[in-house]
Design an enzyme around this catalytic site. Structure first.
Site, short mmCIF file in Angstrom:
data_model
loop_
_atom_site.label_atom_id
_atom_site.label_comp_id
_atom_site.label_asym_id
_atom_site.label_seq_id
_atom_site.Cartn_x
_atom_site.Cartn_y
_atom_site.Cartn_z
N ASP A 1 -15.47 2.05 -14.81
CA ASP A 1 -15.01 2.39 -16.09
C ASP A 1 -13.93 1.24 -16.66
O ASP A 1 -12.94 0.98 -16.84
CB ASP A 1 -14.65 4.21 -15.70
CG ASP A 1 -14.27 4.75 -17.53
OD1 ASP A 1 -14.43 3.11 -18.53
OD2 ASP A 1 -14.00 6.01 -17.60
N VAL A 2 -14.03 0.96 -17.97
CA VAL A 2 -13.55 -0.36 -18.36
C VAL A 2 -11.67 0.30 -18.68
O VAL A 2 -10.46 -0.43 -18.65
CB VAL A 2 -13.70 -1.49 -19.21
CG1 VAL A 2 -15.59 -1.75 -18.67
CG2 VAL A 2 -14.00 -0.33 -20.20
N TYR B 1 -14.75 -0.27 -34.73
CA TYR B 1 -15.71 -0.94 -34.18
C TYR B 1 -14.52 -2.10 -34.47
O TYR B 1 -14.29 -3.34 -33.27
CB TYR B 1 -16.39 -0.80 -34.17
CG TYR B 1 -17.09 -2.02 -33.37
CD1 TYR B 1 -17.87 -1.87 -32.01
CD2 TYR B 1 -18.44 -2.64 -33.96
CE1 TYR B 1 -18.63 -2.76 -31.38
CE2 TYR B 1 -18.93 -3.78 -33.46
CZ TYR B 1 -19.19 -3.80 -32.25
OH TYR B 1 -19.85 -4.83 -31.47
N THR C 1 -30.51 -4.36 -28.87
CA THR C 1 -30.19 -4.11 -27.20
C THR C 1 -30.11 -2.40 -27.81
O THR C 1 -30.19 -1.91 -28.82
CB THR C 1 -27.91 -4.76 -26.91
OG1 THR C 1 -27.72 -4.15 -27.78
CG2 THR C 1 -28.60 -5.98 -27.12
N LYS D 1 -12.74 -5.02 -32.08
CA LYS D 1 -12.97 -6.50 -31.92
C LYS D 1 -12.34 -7.79 -32.21
O LYS D 1 -11.90 -8.81 -32.15
CB LYS D 1 -14.64 -6.71 -32.62
CG LYS D 1 -15.30 -5.82 -31.87
CD LYS D 1 -16.37 -6.06 -30.20
CE LYS D 1 -16.77 -5.03 -29.53
NZ LYS D 1 -16.75 -6.14 -28.69
N ASP E 1 -20.30 -1.55 -14.24
CA ASP E 1 -20.99 -0.83 -16.05
C ASP E 1 -21.05 0.44 -14.65
O ASP E 1 -21.05 0.74 -14.27
CB ASP E 1 -22.71 -0.40 -15.94
CG ASP E 1 -22.69 -0.47 -16.95
OD1 ASP E 1 -23.40 -1.49 -18.11
OD2 ASP E 1 -22.71 0.59 -17.87
P1 NAD Z 1 -25.38 -2.36 -24.73
O1 NAD Z 1 -25.55 -0.75 -25.08
O2 NAD Z 1 -26.71 -2.50 -24.31
O3 NAD Z 1 -24.74 -2.32 -23.85
C1 NAD Z 1 -23.48 -1.78 -23.32
C2 NAD Z 1 -22.92 -1.28 -21.99
O4 NAD Z 1 -21.98 -1.27 -21.24
C3 NAD Z 1 -24.03 -0.12 -21.41
O5 NAD Z 1 -24.86 -0.74 -20.24
C4 NAD Z 1 -22.86 0.30 -21.51
O6 NAD Z 1 -23.04 1.97 -20.15
C5 NAD Z 1 -21.80 -0.08 -20.62
N1 NAD Z 1 -20.07 0.79 -21.22
C6 NAD Z 1 -20.13 1.17 -22.24
N2 NAD Z 1 -18.86 2.58 -21.99
C7 NAD Z 1 -18.38 1.44 -20.70
C8 NAD Z 1 -17.17 1.24 -19.47
N3 NAD Z 1 -16.10 3.07 -20.46
N4 NAD Z 1 -17.02 1.08 -18.41
C9 NAD Z 1 -17.89 1.04 -18.34
N5 NAD Z 1 -19.00 0.21 -19.23
C10 NAD Z 1 -19.23 0.69 -20.01
O7 NAD Z 1 -25.22 -3.42 -25.93
P2 NAD Z 1 -25.01 -4.49 -26.51
O8 NAD Z 1 -25.09 -4.57 -26.86
O9 NAD Z 1 -25.45 -5.34 -24.82
O10 NAD Z 1 -23.64 -5.07 -26.40
C11 NAD Z 1 -22.76 -6.00 -25.52
C12 NAD Z 1 -21.35 -6.43 -25.74
O11 NAD Z 1 -21.86 -7.14 -27.05
C13 NAD Z 1 -20.48 -5.57 -26.70
O12 NAD Z 1 -19.09 -5.32 -26.43
C14 NAD Z 1 -20.79 -5.36 -28.22
O13 NAD Z 1 -19.12 -4.54 -28.78
C15 NAD Z 1 -20.96 -6.39 -28.35
N6 NAD Z 1 -21.91 -6.93 -29.34
C16 NAD Z 1 -23.22 -6.03 -29.83
C17 NAD Z 1 -24.06 -6.57 -30.54
C18 NAD Z 1 -25.22 -6.63 -31.04
O14 NAD Z 1 -25.78 -6.55 -32.36
N7 NAD Z 1 -26.12 -5.76 -30.16
C19 NAD Z 1 -23.34 -7.31 -31.67
C20 NAD Z 1 -22.11 -7.79 -32.13
C21 NAD Z 1 -21.70 -7.33 -30.49
#
Ligand code: NAD
Length: 256
Positions: A63-64, A158, A193, A162, A37
């Site tokens: 950092d991705v 976004y 989350t 996606k 992360d």
């Molecule tokens: P979250 O914010 O809880 O976790 C995301 C993590 O990604 C965080 O720990 C953050 O520090 C990390 N991150 C951000 N930028 C980064 C970078 N440049 N390099 C490395 N790490 C980085 O969010 P989540 O809800 O657990 O999201 C996980 C995935 O699910 C994401 O891809 C999100 O788009 C997707 N998603 C979430 C939802 C939802 O409802 N929560 C719905 C659809 C898709």
């Protein structure tokens, strides 16, 4: 025997939400977990909890959006565990701005993390999977990558990011099937989350109240574990015949 016994898995975004849930679940199922992360402190807490409960995990800052950062993670994963079987490209960011409100910096930032990050991860890991005789890559998209309207929370960049993950996944599935590398996308619906808290839902109940208008299956809004279990299936050999698939986990939202 765990469902991932003997496998080495890199998970991005493992400091929070779905990534953290997956890191814990994968370790419980016998995987050696390379938890990554950009936020190192909460990541280290996740890894400490895993190791204290008998799992085997390391925490690496990633950092991705950076090829050098990916190289470092892959090098360290190979040095520690010798191979990479699974990559979960889960890290993502969400900025709720529509087409007219989005500026170029916002657009580029969202695309950089959500789409370029997924490409860079595959580019860094696939050569190792080829040498290793196969692997499983799981790319996190969203129902926003399939449909417009409420699922994207009003985030134009976004949705675009996606949707790109969805098609990039199918591209990779076609090109690397010959190497026994499976590539699938997961499309969460509303999951409570850090991301949705930041977007303004102050409680799980508030999220349910909104989402029940769209996703018919109770409890309407999901838990990070609901997605971690989808990742687990795609990471395990139980899905050995599945590639290029989009696994929607959304309480029925896209059936509307
Ligand atoms: P979250 O914010 O809880 O976790 C995301 C993590 O990604 C965080 O720990 C953050 O520090 C990390 N991150 C951000 N930028 C980064 C970078 N440049 N390099 C490395 N790490 C980085 O969010 P989540 O809800 O657990 O999201 C996980 C995935 O699910 C994401 O891809 C999100 O788009 C997707 N998603 C979430 C939802 C939802 O409802 N929560 C719905 C659809 C898709």
């Amino acid at each position: 025997m765990g469902r991932l016994s003997g496998k080495v898995a890199i998970i991005t975004g493992a400091a929070s939400g779905m990534g953290r849930a997956a890191a814990k679940l994968f370790a419980q199922e016998g995987a050696k977990v390379v938890a990554t992360d950009i936020a190192l402190e909460p990541l280290e807490e996740t890894v400490k909890a895993i190791n204290e409960s008998g799992g085997d995990a390391i925490a690496l800052k990633l950092d991705v959006t950076s090829p050098e950062s990916w190289q470092n993670v892959v090098d360290q994963a190979i040095a520690k565990y010798g191979k990479i079987d699974v990559l979960v490209n889960n890290a993502g960011i969400f900025i709720p701005k529509g087409i007219l409100e989005t500026d170029l910096d916002t657009w580029n930032k969202v695309l950089a993390v959500n789409t370029t990050g997924v490409w860079l991860g595959m580019k860094a890991v696939i050569p190792h999977m080829q040498r290793n005789g196969g692997g499983s890559i799981i790319n996190t998209s969203s129902i926003a990558g399939i449909m417009g309207g409420p699922p994207d929370g009003g985030g134009a960049a976004y949705s675009a990011s996606k949707g790109a993950v969805r098609s990039l996944t199918k591209h990779a599935a076609q090109w690397f099937a010959k190497d026994k590398i499976r590539v699938n996308s997961v499309h969460p619906g509303g999951i409570y989350t850090g991301m949705v808290k930041d977007a303004g839902f102050e409680s799980y109940e508030a999220m349910v109240d909104y989402i029940k208008n769209f996703a018919p299956l109770p409890p309407h809004a999901g838990d990070p574990m609901d997605i971690a279990y989808a990742y687990l299936y795609l990471a395990s050999d139980e899905s050995r015949f599945v590639t290029g698939e989009e696994l929607v986990v959304d309480a029925g939202w896209i059936t509307r």
